[in-house]
Design a protein around this motif. Structure first.
Motif, PDB file in Angstrom:
ATOM      1  N   GLN A   5       5.440 -10.825  21.243  1.00  8.76           N
ATOM      2  CA  GLN A   5       6.460 -10.284  20.340  1.00  8.76           C
ATOM      3  C   GLN A   5       6.407 -11.040  19.024  1.00  8.76           C
ATOM      4  OE1 GLN A   5       8.610  -7.650  20.897  1.00  8.76           O
ATOM      5  NE2 GLN A   5       9.195  -7.870  18.776  1.00  8.76           N
ATOM      6  N   GLY A   6       6.261 -10.311  17.938  1.00  4.50           N
ATOM      7  CA  GLY A   6       6.248 -10.924  16.616  1.00  4.50           C
ATOM      8  C   GLY A   6       7.641 -10.963  16.021  1.00  4.50           C
ATOM      9  N   ARG A   7       7.732 -11.478  14.813  1.00  7.87           N
ATOM     10  CA  ARG A   7       8.995 -11.508  14.064  1.00  7.87           C
ATOM     11  C   ARG A   7       9.137 -10.192  13.307  1.00  7.87           C
ATOM     12  NH1 ARG A   7       6.225 -15.898  13.713  1.00  7.87           N
ATOM     13  NH2 ARG A   7       5.328 -15.448  11.678  1.00  7.87           N
ATOM     14  N   LEU A   8      10.187  -9.444  13.618  1.00  5.23           N
ATOM     15  CA  LEU A   8      10.398  -8.152  12.966  1.00  5.23           C
ATOM     16  C   LEU A   8      10.578  -8.354  11.477  1.00  5.23           C
ATOM     17  CD1 LEU A   8      10.786  -5.086  13.265  1.00  5.23           C
ATOM     18  CD2 LEU A   8      13.236  -5.546  13.557  1.00  5.23           C
ATOM     19  N   ARG A   9       9.757  -7.694  10.713  1.00  3.76           N
ATOM     20  CA  ARG A   9       9.818  -7.776   9.255  1.00  3.76           C
ATOM     21  C   ARG A   9      10.537  -6.556   8.683  1.00  3.76           C
ATOM     22  NH1 ARG A   9       6.678 -10.676   5.575  1.00  3.76           N
ATOM     23  NH2 ARG A   9       6.714  -9.742   3.528  1.00  3.76           N
ATOM     24  N   LYS A  10      10.248  -5.387   9.257  1.00  3.19           N
ATOM     25  CA  LYS A  10      10.859  -4.161   8.756  1.00  3.19           C
ATOM     26  C   LYS A  10      10.764  -3.089   9.834  1.00  3.19           C
ATOM     27  CE  LYS A  10      10.872  -3.143   4.439  1.00  3.19           C
ATOM     28  NZ  LYS A  10      10.572  -2.813   3.088  1.00  3.19           N
ATOM     29  N   ALA A  22       0.502   0.400   2.743  1.00  2.00           N
ATOM     30  CA  ALA A  22       0.386  -0.192   1.407  1.00  2.00           C
ATOM     31  C   ALA A  22       1.222  -1.467   1.302  1.00  2.00           C
ATOM     32  CB  ALA A  22       0.825   0.816   0.344  1.00  2.00           C
ATOM     33  N   GLU A  23       2.402  -1.440   1.879  1.00  2.00           N
ATOM     34  CA  GLU A  23       3.269  -2.620   1.822  1.00  2.00           C
ATOM     35  C   GLU A  23       2.669  -3.804   2.577  1.00  2.00           C
ATOM     36  OE1 GLU A  23       7.773  -3.855   3.094  1.00  2.00           O
ATOM     37  OE2 GLU A  23       7.418  -1.814   2.372  1.00  2.00           O
ATOM     38  N   VAL A  24       2.110  -3.537   3.745  1.00  2.00           N
ATOM     39  CA  VAL A  24       1.474  -4.599   4.533  1.00  2.00           C
ATOM     40  C   VAL A  24       0.308  -5.196   3.743  1.00  2.00           C
ATOM     41  CG1 VAL A  24       0.030  -4.997   6.580  1.00  2.00           C
ATOM     42  CG2 VAL A  24       2.222  -3.828   6.804  1.00  2.00           C
ATOM     43  N   LEU A  25      -0.483  -4.348   3.100  1.00  2.00           N
ATOM     44  CA  LEU A  25      -1.611  -4.822   2.296  1.00  2.00           C
ATOM     45  C   LEU A  25      -1.117  -5.637   1.106  1.00  2.00           C
ATOM     46  CD1 LEU A  25      -4.666  -4.855   1.726  1.00  2.00           C
ATOM     47  CD2 LEU A  25      -4.330  -2.737   0.423  1.00  2.00           C
ATOM     48  N   ARG A  27       1.598  -7.278   0.672  1.00  2.00           N
ATOM     49  CA  ARG A  27       2.238  -8.539   1.054  1.00  2.00           C
ATOM     50  C   ARG A  27       1.331  -9.457   1.882  1.00  2.00           C
ATOM     51  NH1 ARG A  27       7.721  -8.344  -0.142  1.00  2.00           N
ATOM     52  NH2 ARG A  27       8.502  -6.255  -0.552  1.00  2.00           N
ATOM     53  N   GLY A  28       0.138  -8.958   2.219  1.00  2.00           N
ATOM     54  CA  GLY A  28      -0.801  -9.784   2.977  1.00  2.00           C
ATOM     55  C   GLY A  28      -0.277 -10.170   4.352  1.00  2.00           C
ATOM     56  N   VAL A  29       0.366  -9.234   5.027  1.00  2.00           N
ATOM     57  CA  VAL A  29       0.978  -9.507   6.327  1.00  2.00           C
ATOM     58  C   VAL A  29      -0.094  -9.727   7.397  1.00  2.00           C
ATOM     59  CG1 VAL A  29       2.405  -8.514   8.174  1.00  2.00           C
ATOM     60  CG2 VAL A  29       3.050  -8.191   5.778  1.00  2.00           C
ATOM     61  N   THR A  30       0.099 -10.743   8.197  1.00  2.00           N
ATOM     62  CA  THR A  30      -0.681 -10.932   9.421  1.00  2.00           C
ATOM     63  C   THR A  30       0.272 -10.632  10.563  1.00  2.00           C
ATOM     64  OG1 THR A  30      -2.160 -12.568   8.440  1.00  2.00           O
ATOM     65  CG2 THR A  30      -1.943 -12.610  10.841  1.00  2.00           C
ATOM     66  N   GLY A  31      -0.115  -9.654  11.368  1.00  2.00           N
ATOM     67  CA  GLY A  31       0.751  -9.216  12.458  1.00  2.00           C
ATOM     68  C   GLY A  31       0.344  -7.839  12.912  1.00  2.00           C
ATOM     69  N   TYR A  32       1.334  -6.988  13.168  1.00  2.00           N
ATOM     70  CA  TYR A  32       1.026  -5.645  13.645  1.00  2.00           C
ATOM     71  C   TYR A  32       2.143  -4.683  13.265  1.00  2.00           C
ATOM     72  CZ  TYR A  32       4.073  -6.965  17.578  1.00  2.00           C
ATOM     73  OH  TYR A  32       5.122  -7.386  18.342  1.00  2.00           O
ATOM     74  N   ALA A  33       1.795  -3.398  13.259  1.00  2.00           N
ATOM     75  CA  ALA A  33       2.763  -2.334  13.015  1.00  2.00           C
ATOM     76  C   ALA A  33       2.712  -1.376  14.191  1.00  2.00           C
ATOM     77  CB  ALA A  33       2.440  -1.594  11.723  1.00  2.00           C
ATOM     78  N   VAL A  34       3.874  -0.936  14.614  1.00  2.00           N
ATOM     79  CA  VAL A  34       3.985   0.051  15.680  1.00  2.00           C
ATOM     80  C   VAL A  34       4.412   1.360  15.025  1.00  2.00           C
ATOM     81  CG1 VAL A  34       5.150   0.689  17.823  1.00  2.00           C
ATOM     82  CG2 VAL A  34       4.627  -1.728  17.348  1.00  2.00           C
ATOM     83  N   PHE A  35       3.555   2.382  15.174  1.00  2.00           N
ATOM     84  CA  PHE A  35       3.819   3.711  14.623  1.00  2.00           C
ATOM     85  C   PHE A  35       4.237   4.612  15.774  1.00  2.00           C
ATOM     86  CE2 PHE A  35       0.936   1.779  11.658  1.00  2.00           C
ATOM     87  CZ  PHE A  35       1.294   2.278  10.419  1.00  2.00           C
ATOM     88  N   ASP A 118      -5.273   8.730   2.248  1.00  2.00           N
ATOM     89  CA  ASP A 118      -5.212   8.128   0.918  1.00  2.00           C
ATOM     90  C   ASP A 118      -6.497   7.343   0.629  1.00  2.00           C
ATOM     91  OD1 ASP A 118      -4.670   6.621  -1.376  1.00  2.00           O
ATOM     92  OD2 ASP A 118      -2.559   6.383  -0.847  1.00  2.00           O
ATOM     93  N   PRO A 119      -7.472   7.987  -0.046  1.00  2.00           N
ATOM     94  CA  PRO A 119      -8.731   7.300  -0.335  1.00  2.00           C
ATOM     95  C   PRO A 119      -8.561   6.083  -1.247  1.00  2.00           C
ATOM     96  CG  PRO A 119      -8.888   9.645  -0.913  1.00  2.00           C
ATOM     97  CD  PRO A 119      -7.480   9.373  -0.481  1.00  2.00           C
ATOM     98  N   ALA A 120      -7.612   6.125  -2.169  1.00  2.00           N
ATOM     99  CA  ALA A 120      -7.402   4.985  -3.074  1.00  2.00           C
ATOM    100  C   ALA A 120      -6.903   3.770  -2.289  1.00  2.00           C
ATOM    101  CB  ALA A 120      -6.419   5.346  -4.188  1.00  2.00           C
ATOM    102  N   LEU A 121      -5.964   3.977  -1.386  1.00  2.00           N
ATOM    103  CA  LEU A 121      -5.476   2.876  -0.545  1.00  2.00           C
ATOM    104  C   LEU A 121      -6.601   2.366   0.355  1.00  2.00           C
ATOM    105  CD1 LEU A 121      -3.249   1.013   0.476  1.00  2.00           C
ATOM    106  CD2 LEU A 121      -2.542   2.859   2.034  1.00  2.00           C
ATOM    107  N   ALA A 122      -7.416   3.275   0.872  1.00  2.00           N
ATOM    108  CA  ALA A 122      -8.547   2.867   1.716  1.00  2.00           C
ATOM    109  C   ALA A 122      -9.509   1.984   0.912  1.00  2.00           C
ATOM    110  CB  ALA A 122      -9.273   4.090   2.263  1.00  2.00           C
TER     111      ALA A 122
END
Length: 181
Positions: A5-10, A22-25, A27-35, A118-122
């Protein structure tokens, strides 16, 4: 795939997965996102997508409903929004065992391409990736074709997309009074 379990950021509902990626990129987040796609939110369908990040760059993808990892997991997750997205921070050392599993790895720009379209974000994500990380699917294209083939073989997902398109078409026809004769 098991993660501590990580620290909930958002945690929020988004219509476009581009926003949290885009936000994770940025802010340089190390962790994970659950979609958690709308099917899970509204219909109690099984399956959430998990994407891990190292300094904001995607490393691993996994789909809990299908048990598939890597590009096929992104194909499983690529459904119309909205999504409930929770972003967690986690130490890189805690992610290291998962990041070493080749079958779960994705090229850095692939989540932005497959989930957000989003090719630009990629491109930004690929530029942010460490030099030692491959930025594209395997040279034989197996990763890319595998995700497309996996998506096309999922008749249930295709049927759900068709049904949603029909409902949206009916709704627009009613809004535009095309049904009135």
């Amino acid at each position: 795939m098991r993660l501590p379990q990580g620290r909930l950021r958002k945690s929020r509902v988004v219509t476009d997965p581009r926003e949290p990626l885009a936000e994770v990129l940025d802010r340089g987040v190390t962790g994970y996102a659950v979609f958690e796609p709308q099917d899970s939110l509204l219909l109690d369908a099984d399956g959430r997508g998990v994407v891990t990040f190292a300094d904001g760059v995607p490393v691993v993808a996994y789909h809990t409903g299908t048990g598939r990892g890597g590009p096929p997991a992104l194909a499983d997750l690529a459904v119309p929004g909205p999504y409930h997205v929770s972003v967690f921070e986690l130490d890189a050392a805690d992610l290291a065992p998962v990041h070493e599993v080749d079958d779960l790895r994705v090229p850095p720009g692939m989540p932005a391409e497959r989930l957000a379209g989003d090719p630009a974000l990629a491109d930004s994500t690929r530029r942010s990736a460490p030099a030692q990380r491959p930025t594209a699917p395997a040279a034989d294209g197996a990763g890319d074709h595998g995700a497309v083939e996996a998506f096309l073989e999922d008749e249930e997902k295709i049927a759900a997309i068709r049904e949603q398109a029909r409902e949206e078409a009916k709704q627009r026809a009613a809004e535009w009074k095309l049904n009135d004769t």
